[in-house]
Design a protein around this motif. Sequence first.
Motif, PDB file in Angstrom:
ATOM      1  N   ALA A   1       0.834  -1.207   0.000  1.00 26.80           N
ATOM      2  CA  ALA A   1       0.000   0.000   0.000  1.00 26.80           C
ATOM      3  C   ALA A   1       0.865   1.252   0.000  1.00 26.80           C
ATOM      4  N   LYS A   2       1.936   1.218   0.757  1.00 30.41           N
ATOM      5  CA  LYS A   2       2.825   2.379   0.836  1.00 30.41           C
ATOM      6  C   LYS A   2       3.550   2.595  -0.493  1.00 30.41           C
ATOM      7  N   GLU A   3       3.919   1.502  -1.147  1.00 31.05           N
ATOM      8  CA  GLU A   3       4.662   1.598  -2.409  1.00 31.05           C
ATOM      9  C   GLU A   3       3.767   2.005  -3.581  1.00 31.05           C
ATOM     10  N   THR A   4       2.481   1.690  -3.500  1.00 30.34           N
ATOM     11  CA  THR A   4       1.607   1.912  -4.655  1.00 30.34           C
ATOM     12  C   THR A   4       0.483   2.912  -4.390  1.00 30.34           C
ATOM     13  N   GLY A   5       0.499   3.562  -3.241  1.00 27.85           N
ATOM     14  CA  GLY A   5      -0.543   4.536  -2.934  1.00 27.85           C
ATOM     15  C   GLY A   5      -1.897   3.893  -2.732  1.00 27.85           C
ATOM     16  N   GLY A   6      -1.935   2.807  -1.967  1.00 25.40           N
ATOM     17  CA  GLY A   6      -3.172   2.044  -1.808  1.00 25.40           C
ATOM     18  C   GLY A   6      -3.917   2.328  -0.524  1.00 25.40           C
ATOM     19  N   ALA A   7      -5.214   2.046  -0.541  1.00 25.76           N
ATOM     20  CA  ALA A   7      -6.050   2.057   0.656  1.00 25.76           C
ATOM     21  C   ALA A   7      -6.006   0.671   1.280  1.00 25.76           C
ATOM     22  N   MET A   8      -6.092   0.619   2.600  1.00 21.25           N
ATOM     23  CA  MET A   8      -5.972  -0.650   3.313  1.00 21.25           C
ATOM     24  C   MET A   8      -7.233  -0.973   4.100  1.00 21.25           C
ATOM     25  N   TYR A   9      -7.640  -2.243   4.004  1.00 21.15           N
ATOM     26  CA  TYR A   9      -8.761  -2.744   4.803  1.00 21.15           C
ATOM     27  C   TYR A   9      -8.354  -4.077   5.435  1.00 21.15           C
ATOM     28  N   LEU A  10      -8.986  -4.402   6.555  1.00 21.81           N
ATOM     29  CA  LEU A  10      -8.774  -5.695   7.204  1.00 21.81           C
ATOM     30  C   LEU A  10     -10.111  -6.167   7.741  1.00 21.81           C
ATOM     31  N   SER A  11     -10.543  -7.338   7.296  1.00 23.24           N
ATOM     32  CA  SER A  11     -11.871  -7.847   7.662  1.00 23.24           C
ATOM     33  C   SER A  11     -11.762  -8.951   8.701  1.00 23.24           C
ATOM     34  N   GLU A  12     -12.698  -8.973   9.634  1.00 20.36           N
ATOM     35  CA  GLU A  12     -12.739 -10.032  10.642  1.00 20.36           C
ATOM     36  C   GLU A  12     -13.721 -11.122  10.194  1.00 20.36           C
ATOM     37  N   HIS A  13     -13.317 -12.365  10.380  1.00 24.56           N
ATOM     38  CA  HIS A  13     -14.088 -13.533   9.965  1.00 24.56           C
ATOM     39  C   HIS A  13     -15.300 -13.727  10.876  1.00 24.56           C
ATOM     40  N   ARG A  14     -16.424 -14.063  10.285  1.00 21.22           N
ATOM     41  CA  ARG A  14     -17.616 -14.347  11.097  1.00 21.22           C
ATOM     42  C   ARG A  14     -17.331 -15.437  12.129  1.00 21.22           C
TER      43      ARG A  14
ATOM     44  N   VAL B   1      -8.381  -4.229  -6.913  1.00 21.15           N
ATOM     45  CA  VAL B   1      -8.563  -4.843  -5.597  1.00 21.15           C
ATOM     46  C   VAL B   1      -7.616  -6.030  -5.444  1.00 21.15           C
ATOM     47  N   VAL B   2      -6.861  -6.020  -4.350  1.00 20.43           N
ATOM     48  CA  VAL B   2      -5.931  -7.104  -4.034  1.00 20.43           C
ATOM     49  C   VAL B   2      -6.300  -7.656  -2.660  1.00 20.43           C
ATOM     50  N   VAL B   3      -6.442  -8.973  -2.547  1.00 13.75           N
ATOM     51  CA  VAL B   3      -6.709  -9.594  -1.256  1.00 13.75           C
ATOM     52  C   VAL B   3      -5.477 -10.379  -0.811  1.00 13.75           C
ATOM     53  N   VAL B   4      -5.254 -10.375   0.500  1.00 14.50           N
ATOM     54  CA  VAL B   4      -4.081 -11.017   1.097  1.00 14.50           C
ATOM     55  C   VAL B   4      -4.540 -11.843   2.286  1.00 14.50           C
ATOM     56  N   GLY B   5      -4.000 -13.053   2.398  1.00  8.72           N
ATOM     57  CA  GLY B   5      -4.333 -13.880   3.558  1.00  8.72           C
ATOM     58  C   GLY B   5      -3.263 -14.915   3.807  1.00  8.72           C
ATOM     59  N   GLY B   6      -3.186 -15.369   5.061  1.00  4.73           N
ATOM     60  CA  GLY B   6      -2.213 -16.388   5.429  1.00  4.73           C
ATOM     61  C   GLY B   6      -2.848 -17.552   6.155  1.00  4.73           C
TER      62      GLY B   6
ATOM     63  N   ILE C   1       2.399  -8.604  -7.810  1.00  3.29           N
ATOM     64  CA  ILE C   1       1.156  -7.882  -7.543  1.00  3.29           C
ATOM     65  C   ILE C   1       1.134  -6.558  -8.300  1.00  3.29           C
ATOM     66  N   LYS C   2       2.218  -5.821  -8.254  1.00  4.48           N
ATOM     67  CA  LYS C   2       2.262  -4.528  -8.949  1.00  4.48           C
ATOM     68  C   LYS C   2       2.153  -4.702 -10.455  1.00  4.48           C
ATOM     69  N   ASP C   3       2.740  -5.788 -10.962  1.00  2.00           N
ATOM     70  CA  ASP C   3       2.633  -6.060 -12.390  1.00  2.00           C
ATOM     71  C   ASP C   3       1.195  -6.414 -12.771  1.00  2.00           C
ATOM     72  N   TRP C   4       0.554  -7.229 -11.964  1.00  2.00           N
ATOM     73  CA  TRP C   4      -0.803  -7.681 -12.275  1.00  2.00           C
ATOM     74  C   TRP C   4      -1.832  -6.549 -12.211  1.00  2.00           C
ATOM     75  N   ILE C   5      -1.628  -5.608 -11.312  1.00  2.58           N
ATOM     76  CA  ILE C   5      -2.613  -4.525 -11.190  1.00  2.58           C
ATOM     77  C   ILE C   5      -2.162  -3.258 -11.922  1.00  2.58           C
ATOM     78  N   GLY C   6      -1.007  -3.339 -12.601  1.00  6.82           N
ATOM     79  CA  GLY C   6      -0.534  -2.197 -13.378  1.00  6.82           C
ATOM     80  C   GLY C   6      -0.209  -0.984 -12.538  1.00  6.82           C
ATOM     81  N   SER C   7       0.412  -1.240 -11.387  1.00  5.01           N
ATOM     82  CA  SER C   7       0.705  -0.139 -10.465  1.00  5.01           C
ATOM     83  C   SER C   7       2.180  -0.155 -10.107  1.00  5.01           C
ATOM     84  N   GLY C   8       2.889   0.916 -10.407  1.00 10.17           N
ATOM     85  CA  GLY C   8       4.288   1.031 -10.056  1.00 10.17           C
ATOM     86  C   GLY C   8       4.457   1.599  -8.673  1.00 10.17           C
ATOM     87  N   ASP C   9       5.709   1.807  -8.285  1.00  8.63           N
ATOM     88  CA  ASP C   9       6.000   2.378  -6.981  1.00  8.63           C
ATOM     89  C   ASP C   9       5.482   3.814  -6.903  1.00  8.63           C
TER      90      ASP C   9
END
Length: 452
Positions: free
Chosen positions: A74-87, A133-138, A439-447
């Motif tokens: 987000a910092k490198e690409t100027g992104g907004a950040m969200y974090l969702s809690e699982h039901r 939109v990019v989703v991340v999970g572990g 990720i940056k390549d797939w969404i067409g977003s540079g630093d």
Amino acid sequence: MKDVGSIFAESSIKMNWFEQPLDHFDKEETRTWQMKYFERHDYWRKDGPIYVFINGEGPASSIFLKTGMLYDLAKETGGAMYLSEHRYYGDSKPFANFTSENLKYLSSRQALADVANLLKYVLTIPAFKHSKVVVVGGSYAGNLAAWMKLLYPNLIDAAIASSAPVVAKADFYEYLETVSEDFEQHGTDGCWDNIAAKFKKYEKLFKTSEGIKQLKEEENICSDTDFRKDENRQLFFLDNASRYMVHAQYGSPDTIKKLCQDQKSTFAGNIDEPNVLWNEKKQCISYDFDEMIEEIRDIDWLVSWLYQTCTEFGYYQTTNSNNHPFTRNVPIELYYRPIELYYRYCSKLFGPEFDEERVEIGVIQSNKMYGGLNPNVTHVVFVNGDMDPWSKLGVLEDVSYEAPATIIPMASHCRDLFSDRKNDPEELKEARRYIRYLIKDWIGSGDYKTSG
């Protein structure tokens, strides 16, 4: 729900609530509940991407909006950040009481629909009209990240699936095989043999009443523990194997060497939740299956996760293999008798209908729905550490050119999701750079250079 008009005036993490349907797939069910989520927008720039960290089987924390892979992107690409809690985890509870009837709305499919519903709302904000939109999970949430791209391809542009055990499996004997490999490869000389000797000694002591008495004294086991019950014996072996499992899953070659040097080390001091086997009144370890079940009932997140293993995934870490030093004392079936430790968890907690057949049906349905090791996805990167026992159920070979797999040498569970640290191995740092590049390549977003 927050006032979207002030969304970009904020420079800190905010916690909010979003109303979700109890059941996304039954139109006759009209009840709703409140899902907790976090957001951060101070690095966002016009048309910047939206990053969503999907939380898994536990309370959500905003830490991954302050550091880690999603934060760095987000910092490198100027992104907004969200974090969702699982039901059914943390504060996002549709019901106060986790009865079997109330838990029937807990599933990965419902949770994926929750994230999609939240994203659809976010994308109605005019400023996000052109945002990717990019989703991340572990771990389990890594599954969810990949499956979001599978089930909602028009909503999700890219995903990072870290340490994701995408294959559902009841008898997960490969887990302890990997633990064994880690200690054989990274442990000190003779460490594997010492572990094997310890467990063979346990097995021998269990054969006589005098041996059991000796074992209780040496291992500080409560004297009234009834080891005539097979499930109590199984708990003992599983608990003692867990001391090594946690170092393989979350440790490093150095922590494995340290444990080998001090065979008395345990992991009990490194977990946040109370040890359900510890009897505080007696200051001893109580291997009583029925008592443990009652303790589990008071730990909401654990009840929720066990329900998902009983209805969707299995993931039962058995000893049904000869390729480890822990002996074969935690099988799903013991001596062909109807004493089945993991299945008994299910039936004791949720009712007799939650039996072996129910588990197997859930496993089959999950693999059919999501595709196992061959999900029909693009722009998903599957990441695993080669030390991580969960990698045995993960994607280790490229699904396609646009759904690559990367394996990080000498890395454990979800290590790629953290930001670089000074002492991190270069292989781990390089893997993180590669993931961010994809990720940056797939969404067409540079630093995007920020002043932060």
